[in-house]
Design a protein around this motif. Structure first.
Motif, PDB file in Angstrom:
ATOM      1  N   ARG A  53       0.819  -0.889   0.334  1.00 42.86           N
ATOM      2  CA  ARG A  53      -0.065   0.239  -0.002  1.00 42.86           C
ATOM      3  C   ARG A  53       0.668   1.242  -0.473  1.00 42.86           C
ATOM      4  N   LEU A  54       0.761   2.769  -1.013  1.00 46.63           N
ATOM      5  CA  LEU A  54       1.191   3.661  -0.782  1.00 46.63           C
ATOM      6  C   LEU A  54       0.099   4.628  -0.248  1.00 46.63           C
ATOM      7  N   GLU A  55       0.443   5.064   0.862  1.00 45.11           N
ATOM      8  CA  GLU A  55      -0.329   6.272   1.276  1.00 45.11           C
ATOM      9  C   GLU A  55       0.316   7.345   1.010  1.00 45.11           C
ATOM     10  N   VAL A  56      -1.033   8.504  -0.324  1.00 52.10           N
ATOM     11  CA  VAL A  56      -0.335   9.336  -0.656  1.00 52.10           C
ATOM     12  C   VAL A  56      -0.800  10.830   0.195  1.00 52.10           C
ATOM     13  N   PRO A  57       0.158  11.462   1.204  1.00 58.33           N
ATOM     14  CA  PRO A  57      -1.285  12.526   2.058  1.00 58.33           C
ATOM     15  C   PRO A  57      -1.212  13.251   1.189  1.00 58.33           C
ATOM     16  N   PRO A  58      -2.419  14.108   1.832  1.00 53.09           N
ATOM     17  CA  PRO A  58      -2.770  15.602   0.742  1.00 53.09           C
ATOM     18  C   PRO A  58      -1.341  16.872   0.876  1.00 53.09           C
ATOM     19  N   GLY A  59      -1.612  17.089   0.159  1.00 53.94           N
ATOM     20  CA  GLY A  59      -0.472  18.024  -0.757  1.00 53.94           C
ATOM     21  C   GLY A  59       1.011  17.223  -1.529  1.00 53.94           C
ATOM     22  N   ALA A  60       0.473  16.194  -1.828  1.00 48.37           N
ATOM     23  CA  ALA A  60       2.321  15.426  -1.824  1.00 48.37           C
ATOM     24  C   ALA A  60       2.319  15.847  -3.894  1.00 48.37           C
ATOM     25  N   LEU A  61       0.492  15.918  -4.277  1.00 47.87           N
ATOM     26  CA  LEU A  61       0.171  15.426  -5.480  1.00 47.87           C
ATOM     27  C   LEU A  61      -0.245  17.142  -6.004  1.00 47.87           C
ATOM     28  N   ALA A  62       0.463  18.244  -6.935  1.00 48.74           N
ATOM     29  CA  ALA A  62      -0.134  19.389  -7.533  1.00 48.74           C
ATOM     30  C   ALA A  62      -1.235  19.258  -8.211  1.00 48.74           C
ATOM     31  N   ALA A  63      -1.141  17.819  -9.073  1.00 47.57           N
ATOM     32  CA  ALA A  63      -2.316  17.561 -10.486  1.00 47.57           C
ATOM     33  C   ALA A  63      -2.991  16.500 -10.537  1.00 47.57           C
ATOM     34  N   PRO A  64      -3.894  16.209 -11.155  1.00 50.45           N
ATOM     35  CA  PRO A  64      -4.482  14.279 -10.696  1.00 50.45           C
ATOM     36  C   PRO A  64      -3.546  13.672 -11.575  1.00 50.45           C
ATOM     37  N   THR A  65      -2.720  12.835 -10.530  1.00 51.29           N
ATOM     38  CA  THR A  65      -1.455  12.067 -11.646  1.00 51.29           C
ATOM     39  C   THR A  65      -2.003  10.521 -11.247  1.00 51.29           C
ATOM     40  N   GLU A  66      -1.684   9.952 -12.408  1.00 51.92           N
ATOM     41  CA  GLU A  66      -2.293   8.416 -12.036  1.00 51.92           C
ATOM     42  C   GLU A  66      -0.698   7.921 -11.429  1.00 51.92           C
ATOM     43  N   LEU A  67      -1.068   6.765 -10.879  1.00 53.35           N
ATOM     44  CA  LEU A  67      -0.445   5.758 -10.367  1.00 53.35           C
ATOM     45  C   LEU A  67      -0.199   4.373 -10.766  1.00 53.35           C
ATOM     46  N   ARG A  68       0.908   4.333 -10.905  1.00 55.65           N
ATOM     47  CA  ARG A  68       0.592   2.348 -10.717  1.00 55.65           C
ATOM     48  C   ARG A  68       1.975   1.823 -10.529  1.00 55.65           C
ATOM     49  N   VAL A  69       1.735   0.767 -10.409  1.00 56.61           N
ATOM     50  CA  VAL A  69       3.144  -0.320  -9.326  1.00 56.61           C
ATOM     51  C   VAL A  69       3.278  -1.822 -10.413  1.00 56.61           C
ATOM     52  N   TYR A  70       4.368  -2.477 -10.301  1.00 53.28           N
ATOM     53  CA  TYR A  70       4.692  -3.212 -11.120  1.00 53.28           C
ATOM     54  C   TYR A  70       5.182  -4.014 -10.472  1.00 53.28           C
ATOM     55  N   ALA A  71       5.507  -5.482 -10.821  1.00 49.71           N
ATOM     56  CA  ALA A  71       6.470  -6.255 -10.025  1.00 49.71           C
ATOM     57  C   ALA A  71       7.792  -6.072 -11.187  1.00 49.71           C
ATOM     58  N   ALA A  72       8.675  -5.320 -10.599  1.00 49.98           N
ATOM     59  CA  ALA A  72       9.632  -5.743 -10.606  1.00 49.98           C
ATOM     60  C   ALA A  72      11.310  -5.810  -9.595  1.00 49.98           C
ATOM     61  N   ASP A  73      11.882  -6.930  -9.638  1.00 56.33           N
ATOM     62  CA  ASP A  73      13.127  -7.033  -8.477  1.00 56.33           C
ATOM     63  C   ASP A  73      14.056  -6.617  -9.013  1.00 56.33           C
ATOM     64  N   LEU A  74      14.797  -5.169  -7.938  1.00 54.97           N
ATOM     65  CA  LEU A  74      16.008  -4.873  -8.514  1.00 54.97           C
ATOM     66  C   LEU A  74      17.369  -5.710  -8.563  1.00 54.97           C
ATOM     67  N   PRO A  75      18.110  -5.253  -9.657  1.00 52.03           N
ATOM     68  CA  PRO A  75      19.600  -6.118 -10.011  1.00 52.03           C
ATOM     69  C   PRO A  75      20.025  -5.669  -8.711  1.00 52.03           C
ATOM     70  N   LEU A  76      20.988  -6.849  -8.297  1.00 56.18           N
ATOM     71  CA  LEU A  76      22.021  -7.005  -7.242  1.00 56.18           C
ATOM     72  C   LEU A  76      22.270  -5.892  -6.996  1.00 56.18           C
ATOM     73  N   ILE A  77      22.945  -5.199  -5.833  1.00 60.43           N
ATOM     74  CA  ILE A  77      23.523  -4.123  -5.624  1.00 60.43           C
ATOM     75  C   ILE A  77      24.996  -4.451  -4.887  1.00 60.43           C
ATOM     76  N   VAL A  78      26.039  -4.524  -5.480  1.00 57.07           N
ATOM     77  CA  VAL A  78      26.848  -5.321  -4.990  1.00 57.07           C
ATOM     78  C   VAL A  78      28.305  -4.198  -4.078  1.00 57.07           C
TER      79      VAL A  78
END
Length: 346
Positions: A53-78
């Motif tokens: 869950r992403l809870e976006v508080p009031p005032g975080a976005l200046a205008a209506p914006t479509e937010l999307r979430v995808y599955a995407a593992d990060l690369p291994l950071i060494v």
């Protein structure tokens, strides 16, 4: 605690950039929502990221914006010379990538405590890869029972829950000699050298002094072994016939063993010795994160000591101690007979 940047190898930086490219948009969208200045939530209902869950508080976005979430593992950071960080969750990408929120959003991400070995089950970080660097953030909350963390995010992009830094040794959790911490209720906990000339000075190298309105409790140790006990305000001291290995790991085979030990009791201090017996049970294990002031200690061990005595002066009695320790901090909480007193400041 501030976010910690981690420098990544160049090849992996390129992989991170590819992960954030438009080429991955063939993946199914796990959740989407159009949010505006009033804020709102983006929630994943099912799959490996159920409960995200992403809870976006009031005032975080200046205008209506479509937010999307995808599955995407990060690369291994060494990091050079460092054991590679291991993921504790499925990764995800929040789009539009790079969008900066005017007010930080609260991100709840699931993770798998069962993947975590050799450290506490809540010792995790929220990692973001941005501009070829990994930025690790200590969560604001970790729930190992439900398997989720909470963190604060300003930039949308690629994230994953990873295992936090592991301590090199169990002694890294111990409070340093000479260090003192303040606890709730006007109590203090100090690790100090045993005073020269006392009966236990020759059989111990440190003592834990727990002091407050309740009185003064002192446990004497030789390394990891418990060697005796004292209550200066009650004018007595116990000198055990042998030390007891207090730091026994609960997950070892065989498990922790109890022992009944003979002891000599000075009551009053410096007076003739009285006989007695002490039955000791002790074990340590990894434990859940503990609050320390306004921060969170995620890598925590708990030492549990139960003492049952039979003394000529006091008769039969029991005392139960639980101590929680974290690397770099030492004691973070203490419970005596079930009453917990937490450390007040980092």
């Amino acid at each position: 605690m501030a976010d910690r940047p981690v420098v990544a190898c160049c090849i992996l930086c390129l992989a991170a950039a590819a992960c954030d490219s438009g080429s991955s948009r063939r993946e199914p969208v796990l959740a989407s929502a159009t949010l505006g200045p009033a804020g709102g939530e983006l929630v994943v209902a099912g799959g490996a990221l159920a409960g995200w869950r992403l809870e976006v508080p009031p005032g975080a976005l200046a205008a209506p914006t479509e937010l999307r979430v995808y599955a995407a593992d990060l690369p291994l950071i060494v990091e050079t010379g460092v054991v590679p960080t291991v993921a504790a969750s499925s990764g995800f990408r929040i789009e539009p990538i790079g969008l900066e929120l005017a007010v930080r959003a609260t991100l709840r991400a699931p993770f798998l405590p069962a993947r975590i070995e050799g450290t506490a089950p809540g010792n995790v970080r929220l990692r973001q890869v941005r501009s070829g660097n990994a930025i690790d953030q200590v969560p604001t909350a970790v729930d190992i029972a439900t398997g989720h963390i909470d963190g604060q995010v300003r930039f949308l992009g690629s994230y994953q829950v990873v295992i936090g830094p592991r301590a090199a040794s169990l002694t890294d959790y111990w409070q340093p000699l000479g260090a003192a911490v303040a606890l709730e209720g006007g109590r203090t906990f100090t690790v100090e050298p045993p005073p020269a000339g006392t009966t236990l000075a020759g059989s111990s190298d440190r003592r834990w002094r727990y002091e407050g309105p309740h009185g003064v409790d002192m446990l004497y140790f030789l390394g990891s072994a418990l060697a005796g006990r004292e209550a200066s305000d009650e004018n007595w001291r116990e000198v055990w016939d042998q030390s007891f290995p207090a730091w026994q790991f609960l997950g070892a085979s065989p498990g922790p063993q109890a022992a009944t030990i003979g002891m000599q009791v000075e009551s009053p201090l410096g007076g003739p010795s009285l006989g007695g017996q002490m039955t000791v049970q002790a074990q340590w294990n990894w434990d859940a994160p503990q609050p320390v002031g306004d921060t969170l200690a995620t890598d925590v061990v708990r030492l549990w000591i139960t003492l049952t005595w039979n003394r000529a002066d006091l008769g039969v009695g029991t005392r139960d101690y639980r101590f929680w320790f974290a690397p770099g901090l030492g004691l973070v909480a203490l419970a005596e007979d079930g009453v917990v007193h937490r450390r007040t400041t980092p």
